[in-house]
Design a protein around this motif. Sequence first.
Motif, short mmCIF file in Angstrom:
data_model
loop_
_atom_site.label_atom_id
_atom_site.label_comp_id
_atom_site.label_asym_id
_atom_site.label_seq_id
_atom_site.Cartn_x
_atom_site.Cartn_y
_atom_site.Cartn_z
N ALA A 219 0.83 -1.21 0.00
CA ALA A 219 0.00 0.00 0.00
C ALA A 219 0.86 1.26 0.00
O ALA A 219 0.54 2.26 -0.67
N ALA B 90 2.34 1.81 -3.47
CA ALA B 90 1.29 2.33 -4.37
C ALA B 90 1.03 3.80 -4.08
O ALA B 90 0.90 4.62 -5.01
N SER B 91 0.97 4.16 -2.80
CA SER B 91 0.75 5.56 -2.44
C SER B 91 1.91 6.43 -2.91
O SER B 91 1.71 7.55 -3.40
N TRP C 98 -6.49 -4.00 -3.78
CA TRP C 98 -5.64 -4.13 -4.95
C TRP C 98 -6.42 -3.97 -6.25
O TRP C 98 -5.87 -3.50 -7.26
N SER D 9 -6.86 -0.23 -6.79
CA SER D 9 -5.56 0.34 -7.12
C SER D 9 -5.13 -0.05 -8.53
O SER D 9 -4.59 0.79 -9.28
N THR E 47 -5.58 2.59 -0.83
CA THR E 47 -4.20 2.37 -0.40
C THR E 47 -3.96 2.94 1.00
O THR E 47 -3.30 2.30 1.83
#
Length: 384
Positions: A271, A274-275, A332, A335, A379
């Motif tokens: 997470a 992704a962030s 997910w 995202s 996320t």
Amino acid sequence: MKHEIKENPHPINVLSLVGICSGCIVMGLVFTMVNASIPVIQQALAVPLHLMQWMMMAFGIINCALLVTSGRLADMFGRKKVYLFGLSSSGLGMLLGGFSQGGVGLIVSMSLAGLGNAILLPVSQAMLVSEFPETLKSRAIALWATAIAYAMALGPIVGGVISKEWGWRWIFWSMIPFFIISFFLIALFSKESKNTVDPPIGDYWGMTFLGVGLTAFVLLTTEFNRFSRLTNGILFLLTMGAFIALWRNSRRFPYPILLPELVRKRVFIAASIASACLIFYIWATFFLLPIYLQNVRYLSPLSSGLIMLAITVPVIILSPIVGRRYHPHKAWIFSLIGFIFLLISSILQGGFGETSSVVFIVITTLFFGMGYGLIYGPTATAAI
């Protein structure tokens, strides 16, 4: 028959909430309004583009380096006191920004704003949690989040109107009333609170290692073509050494800024990565897009702000929808779809030129806004 008793906030709590939100509104405005006005400021002061870049990077580096530590300091010394200090720092930064005559003044201005932002974001959340009873916490935090979201959404167009009607200096000065309102409301109506559970110990070495590592890394990646090989080598070693020292410090210090147990959690790391990718994209786009729109397409600041609404409005629309349909084990999926939208936006941006139609630009930014809205909430929640 049982009747549900609805608890209404005390008037003093409401005034405290208004004060907290007034300060946080500027967090959203500073980033979007200043970024959207970079071409106007650059042209007015004849500042090189790389100094304008450092104006925003100084804001980001100080924000990142002090974000966690400021929350810990507020727990130790009092959240209200630290929050008022953050307001003063940001307000002084905006005052100096309006009087700036060159790149150095702008960098100092946004450095102070970065310090204030690093304080306002975590401390405001802690104040809301301590200010309101359990039944009202979620409502207060929802209003807080909504205020920031709308400020970010309206920032580009508000900045465009202000720079057109009153000049770029009022981009900075127009935010000062929010700080003044917030300062007095919090000083008069907010209660002081501290963390009485954990020992009053701060990870000052961790903060130093993080700040040094981030600064060296940003210098290396943005100015490598201006520096000699020796300088770049030193910056690389400094970056690696600082982050290794940060990791070792986290293993030895009892209350570190970097928690090893979080780093070992697969969901948290995924997470966070992704962030980080999303935020990288946000900062790059908000810096470069206004420059393209105003310096290449020769659109006005107001027109540029209207186009950038295609980024921020989808975030406001999608966030509550995603929030209602979101489940932690499906983060997910949201995202993945969001990053597909970002990829499409990136490919389309590669086709931007001097004659690109406004419709094409708007469609491209809409893809970005939809990706932003799909990634951000899931996320962040998954990491938490």
